[in-house]
Design a protein around this motif. Structure first.
Motif, PDB file in Angstrom:
ATOM      1  N   TYR A 182       0.838  -1.201   0.000  1.00  0.00           N
ATOM      2  CA  TYR A 182       0.000   0.000   0.000  1.00  0.00           C
ATOM      3  C   TYR A 182       0.873   1.250   0.000  1.00  0.00           C
ATOM      4  N   ARG A 183       1.848   1.294   0.910  1.00  0.00           N
ATOM      5  CA  ARG A 183       2.735   2.465   0.988  1.00  0.00           C
ATOM      6  C   ARG A 183       3.514   2.673  -0.304  1.00  0.00           C
ATOM      7  N   GLU A 184       3.967   1.585  -0.908  1.00  0.00           N
ATOM      8  CA  GLU A 184       4.740   1.693  -2.148  1.00  0.00           C
ATOM      9  C   GLU A 184       3.880   2.251  -3.286  1.00  0.00           C
ATOM     10  N   SER A 185       2.668   1.737  -3.445  1.00  0.00           N
ATOM     11  CA  SER A 185       1.771   2.237  -4.487  1.00  0.00           C
ATOM     12  C   SER A 185       1.353   3.680  -4.197  1.00  0.00           C
ATOM     13  N   LEU A 186       1.086   3.975  -2.925  1.00  0.00           N
ATOM     14  CA  LEU A 186       0.710   5.331  -2.520  1.00  0.00           C
ATOM     15  C   LEU A 186       1.835   6.319  -2.798  1.00  0.00           C
ATOM     16  N   GLN A 187       3.069   5.973  -2.428  1.00  0.00           N
ATOM     17  CA  GLN A 187       4.189   6.877  -2.649  1.00  0.00           C
ATOM     18  C   GLN A 187       4.395   7.141  -4.140  1.00  0.00           C
ATOM     19  N   ALA A 188       4.227   6.119  -4.959  1.00  0.00           N
ATOM     20  CA  ALA A 188       4.362   6.313  -6.412  1.00  0.00           C
ATOM     21  C   ALA A 188       3.280   7.248  -6.946  1.00  0.00           C
ATOM     22  N   ALA A 189       2.047   7.134  -6.407  1.00  0.00           N
ATOM     23  CA  ALA A 189       0.968   8.043  -6.825  1.00  0.00           C
ATOM     24  C   ALA A 189       1.286   9.478  -6.368  1.00  0.00           C
ATOM     25  N   LEU A 190       1.812   9.636  -5.162  1.00  0.00           N
ATOM     26  CA  LEU A 190       2.187  10.957  -4.675  1.00  0.00           C
ATOM     27  C   LEU A 190       3.318  11.547  -5.515  1.00  0.00           C
ATOM     28  N   ASP A 191       4.276  10.715  -5.863  1.00  0.00           N
ATOM     29  CA  ASP A 191       5.392  11.176  -6.703  1.00  0.00           C
ATOM     30  C   ASP A 191       4.891  11.605  -8.083  1.00  0.00           C
ATOM     31  N   ALA A 192       3.937  10.842  -8.634  1.00  0.00           N
ATOM     32  CA  ALA A 192       3.396  11.183  -9.948  1.00  0.00           C
ATOM     33  C   ALA A 192       2.639  12.511  -9.905  1.00  0.00           C
ATOM     34  N   ARG A 193       2.035  12.801  -8.770  1.00  0.00           N
ATOM     35  CA  ARG A 193       1.287  14.055  -8.600  1.00  0.00           C
ATOM     36  C   ARG A 193       2.232  15.212  -8.295  1.00  0.00           C
ATOM     37  N   GLY A 194       3.380  14.894  -7.699  1.00  0.00           N
ATOM     38  CA  GLY A 194       4.341  15.937  -7.352  1.00  0.00           C
ATOM     39  C   GLY A 194       4.190  16.438  -5.942  1.00  0.00           C
ATOM     40  N   VAL A 195       3.535  15.656  -5.053  1.00  0.00           N
ATOM     41  CA  VAL A 195       3.354  16.065  -3.661  1.00  0.00           C
ATOM     42  C   VAL A 195       4.449  15.464  -2.828  1.00  0.00           C
TER      43      VAL A 195
END
Length: 132
Positions: free
Chosen positions: A119-132
């Motif tokens: 969950y954390r890995e997928s979440l961090q990748a989504a945050l990185d893609a958003r730029g947050v």
């Protein structure tokens, strides 16, 4: 000869759980605890939805989708999660912690450590893609 019978019985008793084991299929499940944020009126929304990658874990695939309003995380939902009771119980806690922390810097849920890590890995990748 006196030990042969107990050894045989204990061996069979030890193998029964192995024979009965049924691995999870890893099939995607319905969205978790919190629904996505309601859409704002057209043209005024800064809402953006970003899906993280699917992360393979030993329990099954994990994928999250994050909804942002500006730079704030307003909703998280599981697109894919292992079909496992501990995972199902852990998802609301993971989502709640994410909304509170506004980041992927959250603790694992006891009993669902593998899913928490995915969950954390997928979440961090989504945050990185958003730029947050």
């Amino acid at each position: 000869m006196k030990r042969a019978l107990p050894v045989l019985v204990l061996t069979v008793a030890g193998l029964i759980p192995v024979w009965r084991y049924a691995p999870s299929t890893g099939a995607p499940t319905a969205e978790a605890a919190r629904p996505a944020a309601p859409p704002a009126s057209p043209g005024t929304s800064t809402s953006r939805v970003v899906a993280g990658p699917t992360v393979g874990t030993e329990k099954g695939p994990v994928q999250v989708e994050v909804t942002f309003e500006g730079d704030e995380i307003t909703a998280v939902r599981m697109l894919r999660q292992p079909d496992h009771p501990q995972t199902t119980a852990a998802v609301p806690t993971l989502i709640e912690e994410t909304l509170r922390a506004q980041s992927a810097d959250i603790d694992s849920v006891s009993g669902a450590t593998v899913t928490s890590e995915g969950y954390r890995e997928s979440l961090q990748a989504a945050l990185d893609a958003r730029g947050v």
